[in-house]
Design an enzyme around this catalytic site. Structure first.
Site, PDB file in Angstrom:
ATOM      1  CG  ASP A 162      -4.469   5.591   1.178  1.00 27.70           C
ATOM      2  OD1 ASP A 162      -5.392   4.792   1.379  1.00 27.70           O
ATOM      3  OD2 ASP A 162      -4.338   6.673   1.797  1.00 27.70           O
TER       4      ASP A 162
ATOM      5  CG  ASP B 144      -2.263   0.479   1.033  1.00 20.13           C
ATOM      6  OD1 ASP B 144      -2.395   1.599   0.537  1.00 20.13           O
ATOM      7  OD2 ASP B 144      -3.213  -0.248   1.373  1.00 20.13           O
TER       8      ASP B 144
ATOM      9  CG  HIS C   5      -8.887  -1.382   4.396  1.00 19.29           C
ATOM     10  ND1 HIS C   5      -8.789  -1.369   3.016  1.00 19.29           N
ATOM     11  CD2 HIS C   5      -8.419  -0.188   4.810  1.00 19.29           C
ATOM     12  CE1 HIS C   5      -8.282  -0.206   2.630  1.00 19.29           C
ATOM     13  NE2 HIS C   5      -8.039   0.525   3.702  1.00 19.29           N
ATOM     14  CG  ASP C   6     -11.313   2.026   3.723  1.00 17.86           C
ATOM     15  OD1 ASP C   6     -10.775   1.961   4.845  1.00 17.86           O
ATOM     16  OD2 ASP C   6     -10.724   2.484   2.714  1.00 17.86           O
TER      17      ASP C   6
ATOM     18  CD  GLU D 201      -8.947   4.828  -1.206  1.00 15.79           C
ATOM     19  OE1 GLU D 201      -9.871   4.514  -0.459  1.00 15.79           O
ATOM     20  OE2 GLU D 201      -7.957   5.462  -0.803  1.00 15.79           O
TER      21      GLU D 201
HETATM   22  C1  GLC Z   1      -7.926   5.288   2.233  1.00 18.40           C
HETATM   23  C2  GLC Z   1      -7.772   4.027   3.038  1.00 18.40           C
HETATM   24  C3  GLC Z   1      -8.381   4.246   4.391  1.00 18.40           C
HETATM   25  C4  GLC Z   1      -7.639   5.377   5.055  1.00 18.40           C
HETATM   26  C5  GLC Z   1      -7.621   6.621   4.194  1.00 18.40           C
HETATM   27  C6  GLC Z   1      -6.603   7.614   4.672  1.00 18.40           C
HETATM   28  O1  GLC Z   1      -9.244   5.593   1.999  1.00 18.40           O
HETATM   29  O2  GLC Z   1      -8.333   2.954   2.360  1.00 18.40           O
HETATM   30  O3  GLC Z   1      -8.353   3.105   5.174  1.00 18.40           O
HETATM   31  O4  GLC Z   1      -8.235   5.681   6.283  1.00 18.40           O
HETATM   32  O5  GLC Z   1      -7.273   6.342   2.863  1.00 18.40           O
HETATM   33  O6  GLC Z   1      -5.307   7.134   4.427  1.00 18.40           O
END
Ligand code: GLC
Ligand code: CA
Length: 562
Positions: free
Chosen positions: A197, A98, A327-328, A254
């Site tokens: 991320d 990540d 995980h979110d 993401e």
């Molecule tokens: C992304 C991650 C999440 C995190 C956020 C800030 O959305 O998937 O888990 O809290 O970024 O890094």
């Protein structure tokens, strides 16, 4: 589309803190992943995405990095990671890490220096504004202002997410170069790539002007002025050219909120990334990914329309990254199946529905067991900073404490962060010590040991499904074939995967009732599904409740007319 090696991967996402605790301190770790490689190999996945394991104060469980080139001691050492990479490779499993570069931790040396030596170059590595009050009314993703005061000075720093996650200033060339060096350093270590991320937030509206408030707190969500802003393409292109382009790696970003018209820039031939996640169908139960109290009722047709629209766009421009959990997100069985979340057939049908879409399928740990959400009884049981923020926001918006708790239970990111249940023993075999976060209540029933080699289990189904895509007789069509969304009826999701003269019709009955379906003329041979003994009479087929069925359509050429 030209073929790429990563298109045939099946990616398994690991949340290391909750996967397996090898030294029994209550926290999952890297050696824990290495120990469980046989499980992953047996499942048949070909690549692991490991959520952040870098050094971090863990305010957001590692998404707050305090040293990009060191690991959090609770997770292990760089040597442990090298060992994991090597052992995984021996089993034919690649690893992607990540990459969290929109922000760092406030405990990162750069930020510490930015505060203690405001005249140093590090001050400009972050976003500071002088003043006696917040420079504008933007709301952070986790709630509250995006601005946090620097103690003892009339100065504020900017954070898209939590207070302990100050945003890096991408406008600063030197900072960017430091990040690129670090990315190359990791790629040189032999990892296969990155999940990147929150990358759509790296460019801000530099006028910093107030926006129309959109909540009871008088603030306005920051994303309209800090996500996918014009000019982001300059940074993303540079990032790609200076790092990813120099290695044979895969990238999946993401990148929430990328407009469909811009998808070509992101994942086209010369795109910034190989794939990006599309959250439009994942967030179909809420108004936006970070406003959980605006719940929306939805139907299977909505899910189908959103999913198929996404597939069509991805097909037009590039390759999709398909997922139903991460995980979110809450557990997919709970979100998409509601009161039938424990119906194994329904869980299998749901799994197959997204798995055979065109793109790389991502499986999140525990999804392959049919894990479900929890019901926490008080806010004390939550760890996730977003859950705590959303609880506050819900109260501010006028919800009762009970309603707010319910909202958080439905959407909490902790739903998917509970320890992986390896067996029905104490703490689910995850650890011998009380884990850092509570188990799901269901673990005595839903756990790996109860499903491994158990006929009819969800786990065995996933294993079979993965093998069918990877090594089955229709591999080429199921991996590389085009997709054509089909309209059958509102509660059946249907699509066709086709390539040259082969066409596989994929049918998924989301109702707990039979569905009578009329197929096109031609020969139809059922080839795979979650139920056996399907009969096709003439051109009619009776799909059983929650049935998933793949049919070989032996027609000459199913290529739809353009
Ligand atoms: C992304 C991650 C999440 C995190 C956020 C800030 O959305 O998937 O888990 O809290 O970024 O890094
Ligand atoms: Ca541990």
């Amino acid at each position: 589309m030209e073929r790429h090696w990563w298109q045939k991967e099946v990616i398994y996402q690991i949340y290391p803190k909750s996967f397996y605790d090898s030294n029994h301190d209550g926290i999952g770790d890297i050696r824990g992943i290495t120990e469980k490689l046989p499980y992953l190999e047996n499942l048949g996945v070909t690549m692991l995405w490991i959520c952040p394991v870098y050094q971090s104060p863990m305010d957001d469980n590692g998404y707050d990095v305090s040293d990009y080139r060191a690991l959090a001691p609770e997770f292990g050492s760089l040597r442990d990671l090298d060992e994991l990479i090597g052992e995984a490779k021996r089993r034919g499993i690649k690893i992607i890490m990540d990459l969290v570069i929109n922000h760092s931790s406030d405990e990162h040396e750069w930020f510490q220096k930015a505060i203690s030596e405001p005249d140093s170059k590090y001050h400009d590595y972050y976003i500071f504004k002088e003043g006696k009050k917040e420079p504008n009314n933007w709301r952070s993703v986790f709630g509250g202002s995006v601005w946090e005061k620097v103690p003892g000075r009339d100065e504020y720093y900017y954070h898209t997410f939590g207070k302990k996650q100050p945003d890096l200033n991408w406008e600063n060339r030197e900072l960017r170069e430091e990040l690129y060096d670090m990315v190359n350093w990791w790629l040189d270590k032999g990892i296969a790539g990155f999940r990147i991320d929150a990358i759509s937030y790296i460019k801000k509206d530099l006028t910093w002007k107030d926006r129309e408030p959109d909540g009871a707190d008088g603030l306005a969500k920051c994303s309209k002025a800090s996500r996918n802003q014009l000019g982001i393409e300059v940074f993303l292109k540079e990032l790609k050219e200076k790092t990813f382009d120099r290695h044979p790696c895969v990238t999946v970003a993401e990148a929430a909120g990328v407009p469909y018209e811009k998808m070509g820039e992101f994942i086209g031939d010369q795109g910034f990334f190989d794939m990006i996640f599309d959250f439009r169908y994942a967030d179909l139960d809420i108004a936006s990914g970070n406003e959980w109290f605006h719940r929306i009722s939805w139907t299977v047709k909505d899910l189908k329309d959103k999913m198929m629209k996404s597939q069509s766009v991805m097909q037009e421009y590039g390759w999709a990254a398909n997922f139903i959990e991460n995980h979110d997100q809450p557990r997919a069985a709970s979100k998409y199946l509601g009161s039938d979340q424990n119906d194994a057939n329904a869980v299998k049908m749901l799994g197959a529905m997204y798995f055979f879409l065109r793109g790389v399928p991502f499986v999140y740990q525990g999804q392959e067991l049919g894990m479900v959400n929890f019901q926490r009884k008080s806010m004390e049981e939550f760890d996730d900073i977003s859950s705590i923020g959303q609880y506050q926001r819900s109260l501010e918006e006028g919800f009762s404490e009970e309603a707010a708790l319910n909202i958080v239970n439905l959407r909490s990111r902790d739903n998917s962060r509970t320890p992986f249940p390896w067996n029905d023993e104490k703490y689910g075999g995850f650890s011998e010590t009380k884990p850092w976060i509570g188990m799901t209540e269901e673990y005595p029933a839903i756990n790996a040991a109860a499903q491994i080699e158990k006929e009819g289990s969800v786990l065995e189904f996933y294993k079979e499904m993965i093998a069918f895509r990877q090594n089955g007789p229709y591999h080429d069509t199921l991996v590389y074939g085009d997709i054509e969304p089909l309209e059958i009826c509102d509660h059946v999701i249907a699509y066709r995967r086709y390539r040259e003269k082969e066409a596989i019709l994929c049918l998924f009955n989301f109702a707990n009732d039979e569905a009578l379906i009329r197929l096109e003329e031609g020969e139809h041979i059922p080839v795979w599904g979650n139920l056996s003994g399907t009969e096709i009479k003439g051109n009619e087929i009776r799909l059983q409740p929650y049935q998933a069925l793949l049919i070989n359509e032996r027609t000459e050429n199913k290529k739809p007319e353009k």
